[in-house]
Design an enzyme around this catalytic site. Structure first.
Site, short mmCIF file in Angstrom:
data_model
loop_
_atom_site.label_atom_id
_atom_site.label_comp_id
_atom_site.label_asym_id
_atom_site.label_seq_id
_atom_site.Cartn_x
_atom_site.Cartn_y
_atom_site.Cartn_z
N GLN A 78 -4.63 -4.58 -1.63
CA GLN A 78 -4.13 -3.22 -1.57
C GLN A 78 -2.61 -3.20 -1.73
O GLN A 78 -1.87 -3.34 -0.76
CB GLN A 78 -4.53 -2.54 -0.26
CG GLN A 78 -4.20 -1.07 -0.28
CD GLN A 78 -4.77 -0.30 0.88
OE1 GLN A 78 -5.49 -0.83 1.71
NE2 GLN A 78 -4.43 0.96 0.94
N PHE A 79 -2.17 -3.01 -2.97
CA PHE A 79 -0.74 -3.01 -3.26
C PHE A 79 -0.01 -1.87 -2.58
O PHE A 79 1.19 -1.96 -2.32
CB PHE A 79 -0.48 -2.98 -4.78
CG PHE A 79 -0.70 -1.65 -5.42
CD1 PHE A 79 0.37 -0.77 -5.59
CD2 PHE A 79 -1.96 -1.26 -5.86
CE1 PHE A 79 0.18 0.46 -6.19
CE2 PHE A 79 -2.15 -0.04 -6.46
CZ PHE A 79 -1.08 0.84 -6.62
N THR A 80 -0.71 -0.78 -2.21
CA THR A 80 -0.04 0.36 -1.61
C THR A 80 0.52 0.07 -0.22
O THR A 80 1.30 0.85 0.31
CB THR A 80 -0.98 1.59 -1.53
OG1 THR A 80 -2.12 1.26 -0.74
CG2 THR A 80 -1.42 2.02 -2.92
#
Length: 150
Positions: A78-80
């Site tokens: 999850q890059f966010t």
């Protein structure tokens, strides 16, 4: 690396309506990788995760690790998690690692957790549109940033 660890009684991830990964008792982990992450972050976070005492003992005290309870892991990239919201209302993901850096680190992290846990883990798919479901047990949610070890 940033990990959001949730103690779960069950969790699953679907891609295109099909279950990709599913676990019972264990940890559902969201993992964010940044450009500055490396092998040291992988090893440290993997050991920390499997030894984190967030499962209840016989007295109801969080005193047992994932290893001690024989739990499973569902790992979701999850890059966010590296979103910066300091300016304006649109998050910036400038710190998140590009796929050419993040994918090899994600794969090494999977291998490290499997080695430390002593069994395979379940995963989502890097970069895919995923639907994650979980029953957070407790609720227990812990955030770990490898850049803040001290």
């Amino acid at each position: 690396m940033i990990a959001v660890i949730q103690r779960v009684s069950e969790s699953s991830v679907k891609i295109d309506g099909k279950i990709k990964g599913q676990i019972g008792i264990g940890m559902m982990v969201l993992l964010g990788i940044e450009e500055a992450d490396g092998e040291e972050d992988i090893a440290w976070l993997s050991r920390k995760m499997v030894n984190l005492r967030i499962f209840s003992d016989e007295a109801g005290v969080m005193n047992k690790s994932l290893l001690a309870v024989g739990g499973d892991v569902l790992l979701i990239s999850q890059f966010t998690l590296h979103a910066s919201t300091k300016k304006g209302n649109r998050p910036s993901y400038i710190k998140a690692a590009k796929p050419e850096v993040a994918i090899p680190l994600y794969e090494k992290f999977i291998a490290s957790v499997e080695k430390d846990l002593g069994k395979p883990i379940q995963t989502g798919e890097f970069g895919a549109d995923m639907k994650v479901a979980l029953i957070n047990d407790g609720p227990v949610t812990i955030t770990i940033d490898t850049k803040n070890k001290m």
